[in-house]
Scaffold this motif. Structure first.
Motif, PDB file in Angstrom:
ATOM      1  N   THR A 176      33.349  43.661  28.507  1.00 10.90           N
ATOM      2  CA  THR A 176      34.340  42.964  29.412  1.00 10.90           C
ATOM      3  C   THR A 176      34.122  44.310  30.915  1.00 10.90           C
ATOM      4  O   THR A 176      34.087  45.254  31.171  1.00 10.90           O
ATOM      5  N   PHE A 177      33.651  43.388  31.946  1.00 16.13           N
ATOM      6  CA  PHE A 177      33.361  44.240  33.423  1.00 16.13           C
ATOM      7  C   PHE A 177      35.536  44.838  34.180  1.00 16.13           C
ATOM      8  O   PHE A 177      36.164  43.439  34.190  1.00 16.13           O
ATOM      9  N   THR A 178      35.475  45.924  34.314  1.00 17.21           N
ATOM     10  CA  THR A 178      36.799  46.124  34.829  1.00 17.21           C
ATOM     11  C   THR A 178      36.194  46.105  36.055  1.00 17.21           C
ATOM     12  O   THR A 178      34.910  46.787  36.082  1.00 17.21           O
ATOM     13  N   VAL A 203      35.916  39.144  31.735  1.00 12.70           N
ATOM     14  CA  VAL A 203      35.973  39.661  32.956  1.00 12.70           C
ATOM     15  C   VAL A 203      37.759  40.537  32.997  1.00 12.70           C
ATOM     16  O   VAL A 203      38.720  39.283  32.149  1.00 12.70           O
ATOM     17  N   PHE A 204      37.271  41.681  32.602  1.00 18.91           N
ATOM     18  CA  PHE A 204      39.456  42.041  32.565  1.00 18.91           C
ATOM     19  C   PHE A 204      39.950  41.186  33.421  1.00 18.91           C
ATOM     20  O   PHE A 204      40.739  41.225  34.096  1.00 18.91           O
ATOM     21  N   SER A 205      41.278  40.830  32.451  1.00 19.55           N
ATOM     22  CA  SER A 205      42.480  40.057  33.473  1.00 19.55           C
ATOM     23  C   SER A 205      42.912  40.491  32.586  1.00 19.55           C
ATOM     24  O   SER A 205      43.698  41.511  31.721  1.00 19.55           O
ATOM     25  N   ALA A 206      44.272  40.998  33.540  1.00 19.75           N
ATOM     26  CA  ALA A 206      45.592  41.788  33.982  1.00 19.75           C
ATOM     27  C   ALA A 206      46.950  41.695  33.073  1.00 19.75           C
ATOM     28  O   ALA A 206      46.782  40.411  33.435  1.00 19.75           O
ATOM     29  N   PRO A 207      46.946  42.714  31.873  1.00 23.43           N
ATOM     30  CA  PRO A 207      48.416  41.732  31.441  1.00 23.43           C
ATOM     31  C   PRO A 207      49.602  41.777  32.633  1.00 23.43           C
ATOM     32  O   PRO A 207      49.535  42.449  33.693  1.00 23.43           O
ATOM     33  N   LEU A 214      42.199  49.179  36.883  1.00 23.44           N
ATOM     34  CA  LEU A 214      40.773  48.689  35.476  1.00 23.44           C
ATOM     35  C   LEU A 214      40.873  47.605  36.167  1.00 23.44           C
ATOM     36  O   LEU A 214      40.303  46.509  36.523  1.00 23.44           O
ATOM     37  N   ARG A 215      41.838  46.692  37.029  1.00 23.11           N
ATOM     38  CA  ARG A 215      42.469  45.415  37.792  1.00 23.11           C
ATOM     39  C   ARG A 215      41.199  44.899  39.112  1.00 23.11           C
ATOM     40  O   ARG A 215      40.899  45.842  39.397  1.00 23.11           O
ATOM     41  N   GLU A 219      36.240  42.744  46.389  1.00 22.47           N
ATOM     42  CA  GLU A 219      35.416  43.318  46.365  1.00 22.47           C
ATOM     43  C   GLU A 219      34.179  43.180  44.688  1.00 22.47           C
ATOM     44  O   GLU A 219      33.060  43.032  44.385  1.00 22.47           O
ATOM     45  N   SER A 220      34.892  43.361  43.935  1.00 24.12           N
ATOM     46  CA  SER A 220      34.759  44.475  42.660  1.00 24.12           C
ATOM     47  C   SER A 220      34.319  42.903  41.827  1.00 24.12           C
ATOM     48  O   SER A 220      33.322  42.905  40.543  1.00 24.12           O
ATOM     49  N   LEU A 221      35.052  41.741  41.846  1.00 24.10           N
ATOM     50  CA  LEU A 221      34.406  41.189  40.753  1.00 24.10           C
ATOM     51  C   LEU A 221      33.194  40.039  42.046  1.00 24.10           C
ATOM     52  O   LEU A 221      32.055  39.804  40.864  1.00 24.10           O
ATOM     53  N   LEU A 222      32.812  40.464  43.556  1.00 22.51           N
ATOM     54  CA  LEU A 222      31.616  40.115  43.812  1.00 22.51           C
ATOM     55  C   LEU A 222      30.515  40.939  43.277  1.00 22.51           C
ATOM     56  O   LEU A 222      28.937  40.754  42.534  1.00 22.51           O
TER      57      LEU A 222
END
Ligand code: SF4
Ligand code: SF4
Length: 369
Positions: A176-178, A203-207, A214-215, A219-222
């Motif tokens: 899981t990428f955070t 891919v970390f998906s926020a509660p 971790l959200r 930029e972190s998604l790219l």
């Protein structure tokens, strides 16, 4: 004044070609892959919380959000057997056993497997699951051992997971990428590959309500997408993923915005597909249509979860079949999904090695790769 008309419209102003499905299947490799994957279209899933206990406690865990954690556990194997039989009778053919931590109730897993032989278990891998339970086992990895200690309060977790599941054909390690562990992925995947372990990516998906570190952001998604693609080409045998998976799960828009989520929680239709058949049972064997999805209490806008994609993207056959390129990308996604979720399914090569935008969208909302 009227301007002179160009003799032919510019290419980009022509209406897009309307492809027939026979055109889309014209290439032999595409046709063969279609025939291979469509044999699994009978799969109908539901998910089950096997227990509300866990042997570790992670930051950002969606299980311990909302009400489901307070359900009283039903630990009676015969009650689970009856449930599995009833599920089969209403057309369910595939079970996802989750939790909190399913390895804590091996006797219930065994009963489910005896009644419903296709399925998978979401586990943290800290405790092994008996070999007699022949489901796929998805082992969650959230970074290297230092990160696991900090975020999951678990010592030497990766080592323990490898000890329990090395050479086990059931096991798929789910990295899981955070926002914080992107650069650790290479070391972890390399370690797993050296031990012969297969990896896929989440891919970390926020509660709901989570705004912690971790959200993801744009930029972190790219950056995550780049690392996913690098690892996919560095470890083609060990990494179960595709370029289109990388695009779908790291787009600035979440899965619901891109594909329209088909789980009951976001889909009021009770006529078709998941809207009709999917249930998410709590540990007391009750369920509630209004909140049913594979990752309840996840923030839908931020949902890029691999389990969600495995249903949401795969359900969108028709919109991907609108062109040969998007259809090849979709077949790669289906192939990845089956290799990760179905025992014995062998993944072939990619039909679409280039990056393909989801139908109706650009690669990123800002056009960057
Ligand atoms: S291992 Fe899974 S269920 Fe347990 S706390 Fe961590 S995320 Fe939650
Ligand atoms: S969290 Fe994801 S899978 Fe669940 S309803 Fe929302 S978008 Fe769908």
């Amino acid at each position: 004044m009227k301007t002179a008309q160009a003799p032919f419209p510019a290419a980009e102003s022509r209406p897009p070609k309307k492809w027939k499905f026979s055109d889309v299947l014209a290439e032999r490799s595409v046709h063969e892959r279609w025939e291979k994957v469509r044999q699994y279209f009978f799969l109908r899933e539901s998910t089950y919380d096997m227990t509300n206990r866990c042997n570790i406690r992670c930051d950002g865990c969606y299980y311990y959000e909302g009400e489901k954690q307070f359900a009283l556990e039903n630990r009676d194997p015969e009650a689970w057997r009856r449930l599995m039989r009833a599920e089969k009778a209403r057309g369910i053919t595939y079970v996802v056993l989750a939790g909190a931590e399913p390895s804590l109730v091996p006797e219930l897993l065994q009963v489910c497997y005896e009644e419903m032989p296709l399925g998978s278990i979401a586990s943290n891998g800290f405790k092994g699951i008996p070999a007699s339970v022949g489901y796929k086992i998805h082992i969650s990895v959230w970074g290297n051992d230092d990160t696991s200690l900090r975020i999951r309060k678990a010592k030497h977790l990766l080592l323990k997971q490898i000890e329990n599941y090395r050479q086990d054909p059931r096991a798929v390690f789910v990295y899981t990428f955070t926002r914080e562990n992107i650069d650790e992925a290479r070391g972890v995947v390399e370690t797993l590959a050296m031990q012969g372990c297969k990896t896929t990516f989440n891919v970390f998906s926020a509660p709901v309500g989570y705004q912690g570190p971790l959200r993801h952001d744009r930029e972190s998604l790219l950056r995550t997408r780049k690392v996913m693609l690098t690892l996919l080409s560095a470890f083609p045998e060990q990494v179960l993923f595709s370029p289109y998976n990388a695009v779908a799960h790291t787009h600035p828009l979440g899965l619901h915005a891109l594909y329209a989520c088909s789980y009951p929680r976001m889909n009021p239709s009770t006529d078709l597909g998941l809207g009709r058949s999917f249930r998410q049972y709590r540990a007391d064997l009750t369920w509630d249509r209004n909140i049913a999805c594979c990752v309840p209490d996840t923030d839908c806008e931020d949902c890029r979860h691999y389990a969600a994609g495995s249903a949401v993207v795969t359900a969108r056959l028709f919109r991907h079949a609108a062109s040969p390129d998007t259809f090849r990308a979709w077949l790669d996604y289906i192939e990845t999904y089956l290799a990760v979720w179905v025992m014995g399914y062998e993944k072939g090569g990619h039909l679409c090695p280039e990056l393909m935008a989801p139908p109706g969208f650009s690669l990123n909302s800002d056009g960057r790769t």
